[in-house]
Design a protein around this motif. Structure first.
Motif, PDB file in Angstrom:
ATOM      1  N   ASP A 165       0.825  -1.218   0.000  1.00 33.60           N
ATOM      2  CA  ASP A 165       0.000   0.000   0.000  1.00 33.60           C
ATOM      3  C   ASP A 165       0.854   1.261   0.000  1.00 33.60           C
ATOM      4  O   ASP A 165       0.350   2.355  -0.259  1.00 33.60           O
ATOM      5  CB  ASP A 165      -0.929   0.036   1.216  1.00 33.60           C
ATOM      6  N   MET A 166       2.131   1.102   0.310  1.00 30.48           N
ATOM      7  CA  MET A 166       3.044   2.240   0.345  1.00 30.48           C
ATOM      8  C   MET A 166       3.782   2.419  -0.993  1.00 30.48           C
ATOM      9  O   MET A 166       4.738   3.171  -1.078  1.00 30.48           O
ATOM     10  CB  MET A 166       4.061   2.072   1.482  1.00 30.48           C
ATOM     11  N   ILE A 167       3.309   1.720  -2.010  1.00 32.89           N
ATOM     12  CA  ILE A 167       3.883   1.847  -3.351  1.00 32.89           C
ATOM     13  C   ILE A 167       2.809   2.396  -4.277  1.00 32.89           C
ATOM     14  O   ILE A 167       1.694   1.861  -4.330  1.00 32.89           O
ATOM     15  CB  ILE A 167       4.364   0.484  -3.892  1.00 32.89           C
ATOM     16  N   ALA A 168       3.133   3.461  -4.980  1.00 35.83           N
ATOM     17  CA  ALA A 168       2.210   4.023  -5.964  1.00 35.83           C
ATOM     18  C   ALA A 168       2.879   3.974  -7.327  1.00 35.83           C
ATOM     19  O   ALA A 168       4.036   4.368  -7.484  1.00 35.83           O
ATOM     20  CB  ALA A 168       1.854   5.464  -5.618  1.00 35.83           C
ATOM     21  N   TRP A 169       2.151   3.485  -8.287  1.00 30.53           N
ATOM     22  CA  TRP A 169       2.635   3.452  -9.667  1.00 30.53           C
ATOM     23  C   TRP A 169       2.356   4.804 -10.301  1.00 30.53           C
ATOM     24  O   TRP A 169       1.245   5.316 -10.253  1.00 30.53           O
ATOM     25  CB  TRP A 169       1.920   2.340 -10.411  1.00 30.53           C
ATOM     26  N   ARG A 170       3.377   5.372 -10.885  1.00 29.84           N
ATOM     27  CA  ARG A 170       3.237   6.624 -11.633  1.00 29.84           C
ATOM     28  C   ARG A 170       3.379   6.280 -13.118  1.00 29.84           C
ATOM     29  O   ARG A 170       4.457   5.940 -13.573  1.00 29.84           O
ATOM     30  CB  ARG A 170       4.286   7.631 -11.202  1.00 29.84           C
ATOM     31  N   TYR A 171       2.294   6.366 -13.837  1.00 33.45           N
ATOM     32  CA  TYR A 171       2.299   6.185 -15.295  1.00 33.45           C
ATOM     33  C   TYR A 171       2.264   7.587 -15.870  1.00 33.45           C
ATOM     34  O   TYR A 171       1.222   8.133 -16.220  1.00 33.45           O
ATOM     35  CB  TYR A 171       1.087   5.352 -15.723  1.00 33.45           C
ATOM     36  N   ARG A 174      -2.458  -5.298 -14.187  1.00 38.99           N
ATOM     37  CA  ARG A 174      -2.698  -6.671 -13.732  1.00 38.99           C
ATOM     38  C   ARG A 174      -1.539  -7.161 -12.864  1.00 38.99           C
ATOM     39  O   ARG A 174      -1.743  -7.702 -11.768  1.00 38.99           O
ATOM     40  CB  ARG A 174      -2.892  -7.597 -14.943  1.00 38.99           C
ATOM     41  N   THR A 175      -0.317  -6.964 -13.345  1.00 32.92           N
ATOM     42  CA  THR A 175       0.866  -7.443 -12.618  1.00 32.92           C
ATOM     43  C   THR A 175       1.016  -6.738 -11.274  1.00 32.92           C
ATOM     44  O   THR A 175       1.232  -7.392 -10.246  1.00 32.92           O
ATOM     45  CB  THR A 175       2.137  -7.237 -13.470  1.00 32.92           C
ATOM     46  N   LEU A 176       0.914  -5.410 -11.275  1.00 34.71           N
ATOM     47  CA  LEU A 176       1.102  -4.665 -10.029  1.00 34.71           C
ATOM     48  C   LEU A 176      -0.010  -4.961  -9.029  1.00 34.71           C
ATOM     49  O   LEU A 176       0.247  -5.060  -7.827  1.00 34.71           O
ATOM     50  CB  LEU A 176       1.211  -3.170 -10.310  1.00 34.71           C
ATOM     51  N   ALA A 177      -1.237  -5.137  -9.512  1.00 35.65           N
ATOM     52  CA  ALA A 177      -2.331  -5.492  -8.611  1.00 35.65           C
ATOM     53  C   ALA A 177      -2.059  -6.835  -7.940  1.00 35.65           C
ATOM     54  O   ALA A 177      -2.338  -7.012  -6.752  1.00 35.65           O
ATOM     55  CB  ALA A 177      -3.656  -5.526  -9.365  1.00 35.65           C
ATOM     56  N   SER A 178      -1.478  -7.782  -8.685  1.00 31.09           N
ATOM     57  CA  SER A 178      -1.172  -9.091  -8.101  1.00 31.09           C
ATOM     58  C   SER A 178      -0.097  -8.987  -7.018  1.00 31.09           C
ATOM     59  O   SER A 178       0.011  -9.867  -6.167  1.00 31.09           O
ATOM     60  CB  SER A 178      -0.738 -10.085  -9.190  1.00 31.09           C
ATOM     61  N   LEU A 179       0.683  -7.904  -7.045  1.00 29.48           N
ATOM     62  CA  LEU A 179       1.717  -7.672  -6.026  1.00 29.48           C
ATOM     63  C   LEU A 179       1.195  -6.830  -4.866  1.00 29.48           C
ATOM     64  O   LEU A 179       1.938  -6.548  -3.932  1.00 29.48           O
ATOM     65  CB  LEU A 179       2.930  -6.984  -6.661  1.00 29.48           C
ATOM     66  N   GLY A 180      -0.063  -6.386  -4.964  1.00 27.77           N
ATOM     67  CA  GLY A 180      -0.660  -5.597  -3.890  1.00 27.77           C
ATOM     68  C   GLY A 180      -0.642  -4.101  -4.112  1.00 27.77           C
ATOM     69  O   GLY A 180      -1.094  -3.341  -3.254  1.00 27.77           O
ATOM     70  N   VAL A 181      -0.127  -3.629  -5.248  1.00 28.66           N
ATOM     71  CA  VAL A 181      -0.091  -2.193  -5.542  1.00 28.66           C
ATOM     72  C   VAL A 181      -1.486  -1.789  -6.017  1.00 28.66           C
ATOM     73  O   VAL A 181      -2.009  -2.352  -6.974  1.00 28.66           O
ATOM     74  CB  VAL A 181       0.981  -1.861  -6.598  1.00 28.66           C
ATOM     75  N   ARG A 182      -2.076  -0.807  -5.352  1.00 31.48           N
ATOM     76  CA  ARG A 182      -3.462  -0.430  -5.632  1.00 31.48           C
ATOM     77  C   ARG A 182      -3.622   0.992  -6.171  1.00 31.48           C
ATOM     78  O   ARG A 182      -4.735   1.414  -6.469  1.00 31.48           O
ATOM     79  CB  ARG A 182      -4.298  -0.542  -4.359  1.00 31.48           C
ATOM     80  N   SER A 183      -2.543   1.758  -6.275  1.00 31.98           N
ATOM     81  CA  SER A 183      -2.648   3.152  -6.705  1.00 31.98           C
ATOM     82  C   SER A 183      -1.865   3.391  -7.978  1.00 31.98           C
ATOM     83  O   SER A 183      -0.741   2.914  -8.124  1.00 31.98           O
ATOM     84  CB  SER A 183      -2.098   4.095  -5.630  1.00 31.98           C
ATOM     85  N   CYS A 184      -2.484   4.156  -8.880  1.00 30.69           N
ATOM     86  CA  CYS A 184      -1.807   4.586 -10.095  1.00 30.69           C
ATOM     87  C   CYS A 184      -2.114   6.061 -10.305  1.00 30.69           C
ATOM     88  O   CYS A 184      -3.270   6.477 -10.230  1.00 30.69           O
ATOM     89  CB  CYS A 184      -2.273   3.778 -11.305  1.00 30.69           C
ATOM     90  N   TYR A 185      -1.069   6.843 -10.531  1.00 35.03           N
ATOM     91  CA  TYR A 185      -1.211   8.263 -10.791  1.00 35.03           C
ATOM     92  C   TYR A 185      -0.693   8.543 -12.192  1.00 35.03           C
ATOM     93  O   TYR A 185       0.249   7.903 -12.655  1.00 35.03           O
ATOM     94  CB  TYR A 185      -0.402   9.092  -9.776  1.00 35.03           C
ATOM     95  N   THR A 186      -1.293   9.508 -12.826  1.00 31.30           N
ATOM     96  CA  THR A 186      -0.845   9.864 -14.164  1.00 31.30           C
ATOM     97  C   THR A 186      -0.901  11.374 -14.329  1.00 31.30           C
ATOM     98  O   THR A 186      -1.507  12.085 -13.520  1.00 31.30           O
ATOM     99  CB  THR A 186      -1.700   9.151 -15.239  1.00 31.30           C
ATOM    100  N   SER A 187      -0.250  11.849 -15.359  1.00 28.89           N
ATOM    101  CA  SER A 187      -0.284  13.270 -15.694  1.00 28.89           C
ATOM    102  C   SER A 187       0.025  13.404 -17.175  1.00 28.89           C
ATOM    103  O   SER A 187       0.460  12.450 -17.825  1.00 28.89           O
ATOM    104  CB  SER A 187       0.738  14.053 -14.856  1.00 28.89           C
ATOM    105  N   LEU A 188      -0.189  14.600 -17.667  1.00 32.08           N
ATOM    106  CA  LEU A 188       0.161  14.908 -19.047  1.00 32.08           C
ATOM    107  C   LEU A 188       1.462  15.687 -19.047  1.00 32.08           C
ATOM    108  O   LEU A 188       1.740  16.457 -18.124  1.00 32.08           O
ATOM    109  CB  LEU A 188      -0.937  15.745 -19.707  1.00 32.08           C
ATOM    110  N   ALA A 189       2.264  15.498 -20.088  1.00 35.37           N
ATOM    111  CA  ALA A 189       3.535  16.218 -20.184  1.00 35.37           C
ATOM    112  C   ALA A 189       3.278  17.718 -20.185  1.00 35.37           C
ATOM    113  O   ALA A 189       2.366  18.210 -20.855  1.00 35.37           O
ATOM    114  CB  ALA A 189       4.278  15.811 -21.451  1.00 35.37           C
ATOM    115  N   ASP A 190       4.073  18.416 -19.428  1.00 39.34           N
ATOM    116  CA  ASP A 190       3.998  19.875 -19.359  1.00 39.34           C
ATOM    117  C   ASP A 190       5.117  20.429 -20.240  1.00 39.34           C
ATOM    118  O   ASP A 190       6.293  20.190 -19.956  1.00 39.34           O
ATOM    119  CB  ASP A 190       4.188  20.316 -17.912  1.00 39.34           C
ATOM    120  N   PRO A 191       4.785  21.145 -21.284  1.00 38.38           N
ATOM    121  CA  PRO A 191       5.830  21.626 -22.199  1.00 38.38           C
ATOM    122  C   PRO A 191       6.586  22.839 -21.635  1.00 38.38           C
ATOM    123  O   PRO A 191       6.557  23.927 -22.193  1.00 38.38           O
ATOM    124  CB  PRO A 191       5.052  21.978 -23.458  1.00 38.38           C
TER     125      PRO A 191
END
Length: 182
Positions: A94-100, A126-143
């Motif tokens: 739960d202390m790991i967040a995926w940043r896409y 799918r893979t990260l969920a199987s490891l218990g990672v439940r958060s994903c954050y994303t953003s758009l490139a800032d030029p």
């Protein structure tokens, strides 16, 4: 340590910051990285094991060949997944967040392109969920200016663009649909 925001001041020592790193004085450590290989080395694990609360922002983006120019010096997908697995074993997942992020949009010789990769996003979710990672954050490139200038210098045929409203809406719908499954 000198404050980097005031390194050019007449007397930078006036802006020096002292921070105790004694485990009793540290409430939490928040990490941001695309590669936790150094962190996972035995001698560093011993040092960092003294800190109870650590949160890991792990940036994991598609490694497709046509996107290699965006992030040329990051580990292979299998290496990154192995690092997440090790972190999840060492710490609460739960202390790991995926940043896409960031998701980039550009024109390449007039062709509209983006770094959004739904197949990669689904597989990694799918893979990260199987490891218990439940958060994903994303953003758009800032030029921002430095990014634009480097892009022009190294990739003159590439021009950053903002996503069109419908394109962004469709991407968000697809991303939410995939993420909800995991």
């Amino acid at each position: 340590m000198p404050n980097p925001m005031f390194r050019h001041a007449r007397d930078p020592s006036k802006f020096a910051i002292r921070v105790s790193l004694r485990p009793d004085d540290v409430a939490a450590i928040v990490w941001w990285s695309k590669n936790y290989g150094v962190y996972l080395r035995a001698r560093f694990l011993d040092i960092f094991s003294r800190y109870d609360i650590q949160y890991f922002h792990f940036t994991i983006n598609s490694r497709r060949d046509d996107l290699a120019w965006l992030e040329p010096d990051v580990p292979a997908e299998a290496t990154v997944i192995a690092q997440v697995e090790k972190l999840a074993q060492l710490r609460n997942p739960d202390m790991i967040a995926w940043r896409y992020d960031p998701i980039c949009f550009w024109l390449d010789r007039g062709q509209r392109r983006s770094s959004w990769d739904p197949g990669f996003f689904e597989r990694t979710s799918r893979t990260l969920a199987s490891l218990g990672v439940r958060s994903c954050y994303t953003s758009l490139a800032d030029p921002y200016q430095k990014f634009v200038l480097r892009l022009r210098a190294y990739f003159p045929h590439v021009e950053l663009r903002g996503p069109e409203a419908e394109e962004l809406h469709e991407l968000g719908r697809e991303m939410a649909h995939i993420a909800q499954a995991y």
